[in-house]
Design a protein around this motif. Structure first.
Motif, short mmCIF file in Angstrom:
data_model
loop_
_atom_site.label_atom_id
_atom_site.label_comp_id
_atom_site.label_asym_id
_atom_site.label_seq_id
_atom_site.Cartn_x
_atom_site.Cartn_y
_atom_site.Cartn_z
N HIS A 68 -0.26 -47.77 -23.30
CA HIS A 68 0.35 -48.15 -22.03
C HIS A 68 -0.23 -49.45 -21.49
CE1 HIS A 68 1.76 -48.14 -17.92
NE2 HIS A 68 0.52 -48.06 -17.47
N LYS A 69 -1.57 -49.57 -21.51
CA LYS A 69 -2.18 -50.69 -20.81
C LYS A 69 -3.50 -51.10 -21.45
CE LYS A 69 -4.87 -49.80 -17.43
NZ LYS A 69 -5.52 -49.40 -16.16
N LEU A 70 -3.73 -52.39 -21.47
CA LEU A 70 -5.05 -52.95 -21.74
C LEU A 70 -5.38 -53.88 -20.59
CD1 LEU A 70 -7.53 -53.65 -23.55
CD2 LEU A 70 -6.15 -55.53 -24.47
N SER A 71 -6.51 -53.65 -19.94
CA SER A 71 -6.96 -54.58 -18.91
C SER A 71 -8.43 -54.91 -19.15
CB SER A 71 -6.76 -54.00 -17.50
OG SER A 71 -7.56 -52.84 -17.32
N LEU A 72 -8.81 -56.10 -18.74
CA LEU A 72 -10.17 -56.58 -18.95
C LEU A 72 -10.79 -56.97 -17.63
CD1 LEU A 72 -9.63 -58.95 -22.03
CD2 LEU A 72 -10.35 -56.56 -22.06
N ILE A 106 -7.04 -63.20 -19.24
CA ILE A 106 -6.32 -61.93 -19.39
C ILE A 106 -6.74 -60.98 -18.28
CG2 ILE A 106 -5.98 -59.89 -20.83
CD1 ILE A 106 -6.57 -61.65 -23.25
N PHE A 107 -5.76 -60.47 -17.56
CA PHE A 107 -6.03 -59.46 -16.54
C PHE A 107 -5.42 -58.12 -16.94
CE2 PHE A 107 -4.26 -57.32 -12.69
CZ PHE A 107 -5.46 -56.79 -12.23
N GLU A 150 -0.40 -60.52 -18.09
CA GLU A 150 -0.55 -61.30 -16.87
C GLU A 150 -1.97 -61.83 -16.73
OE1 GLU A 150 2.47 -59.19 -13.74
OE2 GLU A 150 0.50 -58.29 -14.00
N ASP A 151 -2.09 -62.96 -16.01
CA ASP A 151 -3.42 -63.44 -15.66
C ASP A 151 -3.84 -62.82 -14.33
OD1 ASP A 151 -1.92 -64.76 -13.78
OD2 ASP A 151 -2.55 -66.77 -14.35
N SER A 182 0.40 -65.33 -12.30
CA SER A 182 1.22 -66.53 -12.26
C SER A 182 1.55 -67.05 -13.65
CB SER A 182 0.50 -67.64 -11.48
OG SER A 182 -0.69 -68.02 -12.15
N SER A 183 0.96 -66.43 -14.68
CA SER A 183 1.19 -66.88 -16.04
C SER A 183 1.30 -65.67 -16.95
CB SER A 183 0.04 -67.78 -16.50
OG SER A 183 0.30 -68.33 -17.77
N PHE A 184 2.06 -65.83 -18.02
CA PHE A 184 2.34 -64.70 -18.89
C PHE A 184 2.01 -65.04 -20.34
CE2 PHE A 184 5.14 -64.60 -15.23
CZ PHE A 184 4.84 -63.35 -14.70
#
Length: 449
Positions: free
Chosen positions: A179-183, A380-381, A394-395, A399-401
């Motif tokens: 589902h998700k990876l966040s850093l 990377i967010f 997303e950042d 604002s950037s992909f």
């Protein structure tokens, strides 16, 4: 607990799925009740896990107007299924169920709904009892999965092969849906997350980072054409391999090793791996190309290695470069993985400087892999994967992909292996906190898991 069956519209958010609305198909809670024994479930054992099932609904309400209103709600679900494939849509329809004696509810993504011919919409049954005796419905759905996402959240781990053991392994009997990876990272623009489980060995003994200077076959410090070991405080293990292209600038072997040289329990390294190398050039005028070699290696002089595609290296900063996939099971000789060979070829196409390389990285590929990349210096967010395969990276200010790839997580996976870097590369002490969320899946019933 009473039997539950419903169609649910859920909205995808960073933490998982939030219910928007639903229509029950059991017990007339929404005016519908599935006819006993009319729903025969199919095990989700196909290539993508989607199956097509049918059932018959009884429709009942206090008036014909109420029946019409309930049918409109059901028709809305048909429309919502069609709309979920629109670009940028983050609402999805699920079939949710729980048997009378099943501990946990389960749900499956719905790819299509087809309503059949209604029986008895004229005559005494309909006019006097306000009832439709049968409404066939056909649903194409995916594997059963949890309602809430499971997660693995690491402590701060090194960007060069950091490892983290989850408190519990991935459950289920089918690969889990990522589902998700966040850093939680200050400057990471590229990340590789691999999962290792018990399918190919004992996950807790697996490590994915090695120093080329320590593991390469060598004689008198020479590992291959024009390539020697050089002390370097910025290199992994304190030494790097230095290729000066002194005699041969064209593509040729500069170093190679095998799993015996890695000093690992070779029986724990079956499967597929994405091979990374950390490399740089000695000056800004030099351009080189590096190429992975895989096959069999016995000694410095005895090897049979095949070449992969070349990758450009021109930065003077230490950076990670993905070189290709190594499948150790293709290289088994006599049932032993130990002589599985990994090599590096290199050429110089511009300048007069040297190629430096130090890290050999193995990212587990067979049991789950998540890759994310942001353009330029954007950090990377969040990287999301929707139930229909839409990807969003997303950042921090959204604002950037960027770009991402996902390999589903195998049941039993528990050790996370991480590599990451900023736009300027990766140092020996750089760390990140990794948060990975996923939905365990089942082919038939979920039960108490």
């Amino acid at each position: 607990m009473a039997f539950q069956l419903s169609l649910v519209l859920a909205e995808m958010v960073a933490i998982g799925l939030n219910d928007v609305d639903s229509v029950s198909l059991a017990g007339f809670a929404s005016g519908f009740s599935v006819v006993d024994k009319s729903w025969q479930q199919i095990a989700s054992m196909g290539s993508d896990g989607y199956v097509t099932e049918s059932m018959i609904l009884h429709v009942n309400a206090a008036s014909h107007d109420a029946i019409a209103a309930n049918l409109t709600v059901l028709a809305d679900k048909v429309r919502q299924v069609q709309e979920q494939y629109g670009a940028g849509n983050w609402r999805f329809v699920f079939l949710r169920s729980q048997t009378a004696y099943e501990t946990n509810a389960r749900q499956a993504h719905v790819r299509s709904i087809v309503l059949g011919k209604m029986d008895s919409t004229i005559g005494d049954t309909f006019d006097q009892d306000e009832r439709i005796l049968s409404l066939p419905i056909t649903i194409e759905r995916g594997p059963w999965e949890t309602l809430l996402a499971a997660s693995i959240t690491t402590t701060a781990i090194n960007q060069l092969g950091g490892i983290y053991d989850a408190a519990s392994a991935v459950v289920g009997d089918l690969p889990a849906r990522v589902h998700k990876l966040s850093l939680n990272a200050a400057d990471t623009v590229e990340a590789w997350v691999g999962l290792r489980g018990s399918r190919f060995g004992i996950p807790t003994v697996f490590t994915g980072v090695f120093g080329w200077a320590a593991v390469a076959f060598s004689t008198a410090g020479n590992t291959g054409t024009d390539t020697t070991t050089v002390a370097d405080g910025t290199a992994y293990g304190g030494n790097r391999l230095n290729c000066n292209f002194g005699s041969v600038v064209t593509m040729t072997r500069r170093a190679h090793t095998n799993f015996i040289r890695l000093g690992v329990s070779t029986g724990e390294y079956a499967g597929s791996f994405l091979v990374l190398v950390r490399a740089k050039c000695s000056d800004g005028a030099t351009t080189s190309y590096v190429r992975l070699m895989t096959g069999i290696a016995d000694t410095l002089a005895a090897y049979t290695l095949s070449s992969h595609e070349p990758v450009k290296v021109s930065s003077t900063n230490w950076k990670l470069y993905p070189l290709g996939i190594l499948n150790t099971q293709l290289q088994i000789t006599g049932g032993d993985l130990g002589k599985t060979g990994i090599g590096i070829e290199a050429e110089r196409t511009a300048g007069s400087g040297a190629l430096h390389f130090d890290v050999l990285g193995l990212v587990p590929y067979s049991e789950g892999l998540i890759y994310a990349r942001m353009p330029g210096t954007k950090v990377i967010f969040l990287s999301l994967l929707s139930p229909v395969g839409e990807r969003l990276v997303e950042d921090t200010v959204r604002s950037s992909f960027g770009y991402s790839q996902f390999v589903p997580l195998a049941p039993g996976a528990s050790r996370l292996v991480y590599f990451g870097q900023s736009d300027t590369g990766v140092g020996l002490s750089d760390t990140d906190i990794v948060d990975l969320a996923y939905y365990p899946r089942w082919a038939m019933l979920r039960g108490a898991e």
